[in-house]
Design an enzyme around this catalytic site. Structure first.
Site, short mmCIF file in Angstrom:
data_model
loop_
_atom_site.label_atom_id
_atom_site.label_comp_id
_atom_site.label_asym_id
_atom_site.label_seq_id
_atom_site.Cartn_x
_atom_site.Cartn_y
_atom_site.Cartn_z
N ASP A 135 -72.17 17.77 126.21
CA ASP A 135 -73.21 17.96 125.20
C ASP A 135 -74.09 19.11 125.64
O ASP A 135 -74.77 19.02 126.68
CB ASP A 135 -74.04 16.69 125.03
CG ASP A 135 -75.09 16.83 123.93
OD1 ASP A 135 -74.70 16.78 122.75
OD2 ASP A 135 -76.28 17.01 124.26
N GLU A 227 -68.73 19.37 120.76
CA GLU A 227 -69.10 19.31 119.35
C GLU A 227 -68.90 20.66 118.68
O GLU A 227 -69.01 21.71 119.33
CB GLU A 227 -70.57 18.89 119.20
CG GLU A 227 -70.84 17.45 119.55
CD GLU A 227 -72.31 17.10 119.37
OE1 GLU A 227 -72.61 16.27 118.48
OE2 GLU A 227 -73.13 17.64 120.10
N ASP A 310 -79.26 13.18 125.52
CA ASP A 310 -78.12 14.07 125.77
C ASP A 310 -77.01 13.36 126.54
O ASP A 310 -75.83 13.57 126.27
CB ASP A 310 -78.59 15.32 126.52
CG ASP A 310 -79.54 16.17 125.70
OD1 ASP A 310 -79.45 16.13 124.46
OD2 ASP A 310 -80.39 16.86 126.29
#
Length: 379
Positions: A135, A227, A310
């Site tokens: 992340d 992502e 996170d």
């Protein structure tokens, strides 16, 4: 495995070579015509000599038609600022072939970039079965699902005072003016070079840090999950745009992890853009309808889990791999919305029956099972 790879080297040019490079920068058509005329002149000369009965061994020597040979005749011999032994060994072993070369100037220094077709040996990651969720963020450049926090070096913020000082110094000098045809002064050119070198130094530091991070991840883990961030849309936030650009989010996935996982025999999985990795509890799967950016700690109202948001997101990304494995090589459903949630509070669309109504927090199945969004494999 054959792949196309670039080798980039800094050049140490003589004053005469630098003037020649400046003169020929952007003159690709001129160089092409020069090389064509050079080769054609030798062929015509050899054809004429044959009509006079000259034997083949006494004809005018043939000019090499290869691109590197023509570039060498055009530019001469250029000295590299750094060692090119790694590329030279590949060329000597026959495992690499130079396809093209480009010379460009960055931050006051000239560089040459070779596009090379390389025969790479098959590799496997150090831990083929390891799954790593990544992340990315601003507070930390990356938070890994193992709990490791990769610090954000903030190279641009560190050099900001120096850049401001150099920019002010440049503005006080007599620069070029196209309307009047005024040429820049020597002091302006020196100030512009100092400013350009500082910007290039920031870019080099950022590039070096990202390469070290992505190389370590790709070489050590068999599966990496990231992502699909809308970096262009994130840059529209004027308060965070500079910090986002300084971190280099797009560079991490789009250009580095994609090819490095392929080189090392791993796989890169990309979670859907609207997958709520930060809003979902990594312990019980409960999903929040809203989670403000200012909330740095994730508090689950269903199971009571408290964790850094996170780290929670990275664990949710790593959990998506199980859905990908059970579904095979095809796309895998992941929880998300078909449209971004509006600022005014519009509900995300296309929720499956049984999901939480607006304004409430409820328990949902394991990650990847509530809507028709997909987890894809990067190629």
């Amino acid at each position: 495995m054959r792949t196309i790879q670039a080798y980039r080297f800094a050049l140490d040019l003589t004053p005469g070579q630098e003037r020649a490079v400046y003169a020929h920068a952007g003159a690709a058509r001129v160089a092409h015509n020069w090389a064509l005329a050079r080769v054609k002149a030798v062929l015509d000369q050899r054809a004429a000599e044959r009509t006079y009965g000259v034997s083949d061994d006494q004809l005018t020597p043939v000019v090499s038609w290869s691109l590197p040979a023509l570039r060498k005749a055009w530019m001469g011999r250029l000295k590299l600022h750094e060692s090119a032994r790694k590329l030279a060994r590949r060329l000597e072993a026959g495992t690499a072939r130079i396809m093209s070369a480009a010379v460009r100037r960055d931050g006051g220094r000239w560089h040459v970039s070779f596009t090379v077709e390389v025969e790479r040996a098959e590799r496997t990651p150090d831990r083929p079965g390891s799954v790593m969720g990544v992340d990315v963020g601003i507070t930390h450049l990356a938070v890994l699902s193992t709990g490791e926090l990769v610090p954000n070096p903030r190279h641009l913020a560190t050099a900001r005072d120096r850049l401001r000082r150099l920019g002010r110094a440049l503005s006080r000098k007599s620069g070029p003016d196209r309307r009047t045809g005024r040429r820049p002064s020597k002091r302006w050119q020196r100030a512009a070079n100092r400013l350009g070198r500082t910007h290039a130094g920031v870019a080099n530091l950022r590039r070096d840090g990202l390469h070290k991070l992505t190389t370590r991840l790709a070489a050590g883990h068999g599966t990496i999950v990231v992502e699909d961030l809308n970096v262009t849309g994130m840059l529209a936030n004027r308060r965070l745009a500079r910090h986002i650009a300084d971190a280099g989010f797009a560079e991490i996935r789009r250009q580095q992890l994609t090819y490095k996982t392929d080189w090392n025999g791993g796989q890169l999985l990309v979670a859907d853009r609207w997958y709520p990795s930060s809003k979902t509890c990594s312990g019980c799967g409960a999903a929040k309808a809203k989670l403000a950016l200012s909330e740095r700690e994730y508090h689950c109202q269903a199971c009571g889990l408290t964790m850094d948001r996170d780290r929670n997101a990275s664990l949710n990304l790593a959990a998506l791999t199980a859905r990908h494995d059970t579904a095979g090589s095809g796309p895998v459903a992941a929880r998300g919305a078909d449209q971004k949630t509006r600022v005014r509070g519009q509900v995300a669309m296309k929720r499956e029956p049984g999901t939480t109504p607006v304004g409430q927090t409820g328990t949902v199945p394991l990650q990847g099972g509530t809507t028709n969004r997909v987890l894809t494999r990067a190629h």
